[in-house]
Design a protein around this motif. Structure first.
Motif, short mmCIF file in Angstrom:
data_model
loop_
_atom_site.label_atom_id
_atom_site.label_comp_id
_atom_site.label_asym_id
_atom_site.label_seq_id
_atom_site.Cartn_x
_atom_site.Cartn_y
_atom_site.Cartn_z
N TRP A 34 65.31 -5.56 12.34
CA TRP A 34 65.93 -4.86 13.15
C TRP A 34 67.67 -4.86 13.03
CZ3 TRP A 34 63.76 -0.34 14.35
CH2 TRP A 34 64.24 0.59 15.22
N ALA A 35 68.35 -4.00 12.34
CA ALA A 35 69.86 -4.37 12.24
C ALA A 35 70.52 -3.42 13.51
CB ALA A 35 70.37 -3.47 11.04
N GLU A 36 71.54 -4.20 13.74
CA GLU A 36 72.48 -3.52 14.80
C GLU A 36 72.77 -2.20 14.40
OE1 GLU A 36 76.66 -4.45 16.89
OE2 GLU A 36 76.18 -5.92 15.57
N GLY A 37 72.96 -1.19 15.21
CA GLY A 37 73.07 0.15 14.90
C GLY A 37 71.79 0.91 14.64
N ALA A 38 70.93 0.34 14.34
CA ALA A 38 69.79 1.24 13.83
C ALA A 38 69.14 2.10 14.97
CB ALA A 38 68.55 0.23 13.47
N THR A 39 69.19 1.85 16.15
CA THR A 39 68.55 2.66 17.22
C THR A 39 69.60 3.94 17.08
OG1 THR A 39 67.78 0.87 18.47
CG2 THR A 39 68.36 2.90 19.80
N GLU A 40 70.81 3.87 17.38
CA GLU A 40 71.91 4.81 17.31
C GLU A 40 71.63 5.77 16.13
OE1 GLU A 40 72.95 1.96 20.36
OE2 GLU A 40 72.30 1.77 18.00
N MET A 45 67.04 12.00 14.22
CA MET A 45 66.51 11.85 12.76
C MET A 45 65.05 12.62 12.69
SD MET A 45 67.40 8.61 10.65
CE MET A 45 68.92 8.28 10.20
N SER A 46 64.74 13.51 11.86
CA SER A 46 63.52 14.14 11.70
C SER A 46 62.47 12.81 11.21
CB SER A 46 63.25 15.17 10.58
OG SER A 46 63.77 14.57 9.23
N THR A 47 61.13 13.05 11.40
CA THR A 47 60.36 12.03 10.90
C THR A 47 60.31 11.64 9.42
OG1 THR A 47 58.65 12.80 12.51
CG2 THR A 47 57.77 11.51 10.70
N PRO A 48 60.70 12.50 8.58
CA PRO A 48 61.02 11.88 6.97
C PRO A 48 62.21 11.08 6.99
CG PRO A 48 60.38 14.40 7.19
CD PRO A 48 60.28 13.92 8.49
N GLU A 49 63.05 11.62 7.70
CA GLU A 49 64.40 10.83 7.71
C GLU A 49 64.23 9.21 8.30
OE1 GLU A 49 67.35 14.73 8.03
OE2 GLU A 49 66.71 13.67 9.68
N TRP A 50 63.73 9.13 9.53
CA TRP A 50 63.75 7.80 10.09
C TRP A 50 62.66 6.93 9.26
CZ3 TRP A 50 58.88 6.67 12.06
CH2 TRP A 50 58.20 7.42 12.74
N SER A 51 61.64 7.61 8.90
CA SER A 51 60.41 6.80 8.19
C SER A 51 61.14 6.19 7.04
CB SER A 51 59.21 7.60 8.03
OG SER A 51 59.57 8.77 7.36
N ARG A 52 62.15 6.93 6.15
CA ARG A 52 62.69 6.39 4.99
C ARG A 52 63.52 5.29 5.73
NH1 ARG A 52 62.76 11.79 3.26
NH2 ARG A 52 64.93 11.98 3.96
N TYR A 53 64.28 5.64 6.72
CA TYR A 53 65.28 4.59 6.94
C TYR A 53 64.50 3.30 7.57
CZ TYR A 53 69.16 2.77 9.79
OH TYR A 53 70.25 2.05 10.31
N LEU A 54 63.24 3.20 7.90
CA LEU A 54 62.64 2.08 8.29
C LEU A 54 62.39 1.30 6.91
CD1 LEU A 54 60.03 3.18 10.97
CD2 LEU A 54 62.37 2.20 11.33
N VAL A 55 62.13 1.76 5.97
CA VAL A 55 61.79 1.36 4.66
C VAL A 55 62.90 1.01 4.00
CG1 VAL A 55 60.51 1.54 2.62
CG2 VAL A 55 59.43 2.51 4.72
N GLU A 56 63.94 2.02 3.74
CA GLU A 56 64.84 1.66 2.99
C GLU A 56 66.18 0.85 3.30
OE1 GLU A 56 65.85 5.62 1.46
OE2 GLU A 56 63.89 6.19 0.65
N GLU A 57 66.28 1.04 4.56
CA GLU A 57 67.71 0.38 5.28
C GLU A 57 66.95 -0.94 5.97
OE1 GLU A 57 70.41 1.33 4.78
OE2 GLU A 57 70.01 3.14 3.43
N LEU A 58 65.89 -0.92 6.57
CA LEU A 58 65.45 -1.93 7.46
C LEU A 58 64.33 -2.76 6.86
CD1 LEU A 58 65.46 -0.28 10.91
CD2 LEU A 58 67.22 -1.30 9.70
#
Length: 217
Positions: A34-40, A45-58
């Motif tokens: 979990w990275a700083e700023g991830a919550t904000e 974000m839509s479901t496709p956007e945040w689910s990609r974020y969990l995988v690709e960024e986190l």
């Protein structure tokens, strides 16, 4: 004033921090961090956007589809056992809907919007619902508000919108709606976003009177 559009998470349901906690658990439980700023970053974000974020960024060791399904399943379980409906939310929606066509424009997936409507008995009260995963982009893009206005057959510029987050306020304002802000105490919106609102309210039960005052002005 010809229509009213509510956000869900943070306005009608005390759920922003619940989404955040579940996403954290799914991410760290599947090898991510979990990275700083991830919550904000994910608010709005839509479901496709945040689910990609969990995988690709986190770094969650899941597919975006698996991440989305896991998070949404856990949220649906919470609605089934201990729904996070905010005090006076149901009454506020009913009061507004008695006078105006009313919609929900949310970043939550359709399954969770429906769970809220069912647990509050508002299925036949709210005329239109839109999830940001059903439109081109999540908040702060205006897409979800423009579509919600279309579904209740009212121009967005003739709608009041009720929002709690910075990205939500920005989305509603970009759609041309008159925004009532109810700042989320867990994730307070930035001042530049609040500056785009027509009026700042303390809680959702103030909305019916605020809408009447706007209509009378």
């Amino acid at each position: 004033m010809a229509g009213v559009i509510f956000d869900l998470d943070g306005v009608l349901a005390d759920s922003e921090q619940l989404w955040d906690r579940i996403r954290r658990e799914v991410t760290t439980g599947s090898g991510g961090h979990w990275a700083e700023g991830a919550t904000e970053a994910m608010i709005g974000m839509s479901t496709p956007e945040w689910s990609r974020y969990l995988v690709e960024e986190l770094g969650a060791d899941l597919t975006p589809e698996q991440a989305a399904d896991t998070v949404i399943d856990r949220m649906a379980e919470r609605y089934a056992t201990d729904p996070p409906v905010l005090p006076h939310a149901e009454e506020a929606v009913r009061a507004v809907a008695a006078d105006y066509p009313t919609a929900i424009a949310s970043s939550a997936p359709p399954r969770i919007i429906l769970a809220f409507l069912e647990v509050t008995g508002l299925v036949d009260v709210v005329r239109g619902t839109v999830s940001s995963e059903q439109v081109g982009a999540g908040k702060p893009a205006p897409d979800v508000y423009l579509e919600a206005a279309r579904r209740i057959e009212v121009p967005a510029a003739e709608c009041a919108a009720v929002e709690d987050s910075a990205n939500g306020i920005r989305a509603a304002a970009a759609a041309g709606a008159t925004v009532f802000a109810i700042p989320n105490p867990h994730f307070p919106p930035a001042q530049d976003a609040l500056d785009r609102s027509h009026r700042v309210l303390g809680e959702v039960r103030e909305v019916p009177d605020a809408v009447r005052a706007l209509a009378a002005s």
